[in-house]
Design an enzyme around this catalytic site. Structure first.
Site, PDB file in Angstrom:
ATOM      1  N   ASP A  24       0.858  -1.195  -0.004  1.00 34.25           N
ATOM      2  CA  ASP A  24       0.022  -0.047  -0.059  1.00 34.25           C
ATOM      3  C   ASP A  24       0.902   1.387   0.011  1.00 34.25           C
ATOM      4  O   ASP A  24       0.626   2.205  -0.706  1.00 34.25           O
ATOM      5  CB  ASP A  24      -0.909  -0.190   1.317  1.00 34.25           C
ATOM      6  CG  ASP A  24      -1.701   1.246   1.237  1.00 34.25           C
ATOM      7  OD1 ASP A  24      -2.786   1.280   0.486  1.00 34.25           O
ATOM      8  OD2 ASP A  24      -1.621   2.031   2.163  1.00 34.25           O
ATOM      9  N   GLU A  43      -1.902  -5.338  -3.806  1.00 29.62           N
ATOM     10  CA  GLU A  43      -1.029  -4.521  -3.001  1.00 29.62           C
ATOM     11  C   GLU A  43       0.440  -5.717  -2.176  1.00 29.62           C
ATOM     12  O   GLU A  43       1.704  -5.058  -2.456  1.00 29.62           O
ATOM     13  CB  GLU A  43      -1.660  -3.784  -1.412  1.00 29.62           C
ATOM     14  CG  GLU A  43      -2.515  -2.946  -2.452  1.00 29.62           C
ATOM     15  CD  GLU A  43      -3.079  -2.260  -1.303  1.00 29.62           C
ATOM     16  OE1 GLU A  43      -3.703  -0.917  -1.465  1.00 29.62           O
ATOM     17  OE2 GLU A  43      -3.383  -2.433  -0.076  1.00 29.62           O
TER      18      GLU A  43
END
Length: 228
Positions: A49, A121
């Protein structure tokens, strides 16, 4: 570690061959499959992320050197939100290679937006740990493609934009009401109405309440724009 045929093919789809295949296996392992001898992808998702955010911030600054922070922020949010991450994951068929527990398999985990968004991610972080920042940056720019150049100035979250529209006219925040639900328990479909105090309303249907709310807000905003 030797990768399965599916994971070898997945490497081809993302354009990165892992020096440490165990990183890829971990990236596609959901918490429902974790055990004492098997790590899941949650820690990688946390790192990925942040890597995604940095790459997108850099890319947006480079793509429009005149844009203000107020213009860049909604573009950034549109590019890194879960809906976009899940769309990217679907394009590379990430769901096909996910390692899921039985409960997640039965409940349609391979199609779930949040699960797919987290997994892409984790894959980004796995590439980062396997080959460094430049490799992960190249992966992200390759997978996101022309989304960066085509993201619109008004790429705000539709619900936020609708709330701002209401506030500017001294109206209470919009309400979101579930008006229908269909489909089996493991794959429900929701119909949500976005409603303003002035009587304006729009409905939308989607596989999750959040997606339906966003779609209803988008439709209502478009109706309000036409009625100017």
């Amino acid at each position: 570690m030797k990768l399965s045929g599916d994971l070898r093919a997945f490497q081809g789809r993302i354009g990165h061959e892992f020096s440490d295949p165990a990183l890829l296996v971990r990236a596609v392992t959901h918490a429902s499959m974790s055990s004492a001898n098997r790590d899941d992808n949650q820690r990688l998702e946390f790192l990925g992320d942040r890597v995604l955010g940095l790459v997108m911030a850099e890319a947006l600054l480079a793509s429009d050197r005149q844009a203000s922070e107020g213009q860049l922020a909604p573009r950034f949010n549109a590019l890194v939100r879960k809906e976009t991450c899940a769309d990217v994951a679907r394009e590379i068929d990430l769901g096909q290679v996910l390692k899921l527990g039985r409960s997640e398999m039965i409940s349609g985990g391979r199609r779930k937006q949040a699960l797919l968004g987290d997994a892409i991610e984790a894959v980004i972080a796995a590439v980062y740990q396997d080959a460094g920042f430049e490799a992960s940056r190249a992966l992200i720019l390759r997978l996101w493609g022309n989304r960066i150049d085509t993201v619109k100035d008004d790429a705000r979250d539709a619900k936020t934009a609708l709330q701002e529209w209401a506030q500017a006219r001294k109206l209470p925040p919009p309400k979101y009401l579930e008006v229908a639900r269909s489909g089996p328990d493991h794959a429900p479909v929701f119909t949500i109405a976005a409603r303003l105090e002035n009587g304006a309303e729009a409905q939308a249907t989607a596989p999750s309440k959040r997606s339906a709310e966003q779609a209803a807000a988008t439709t209502l905003l478009a109706q309000l724009e036409k009625s100017k």
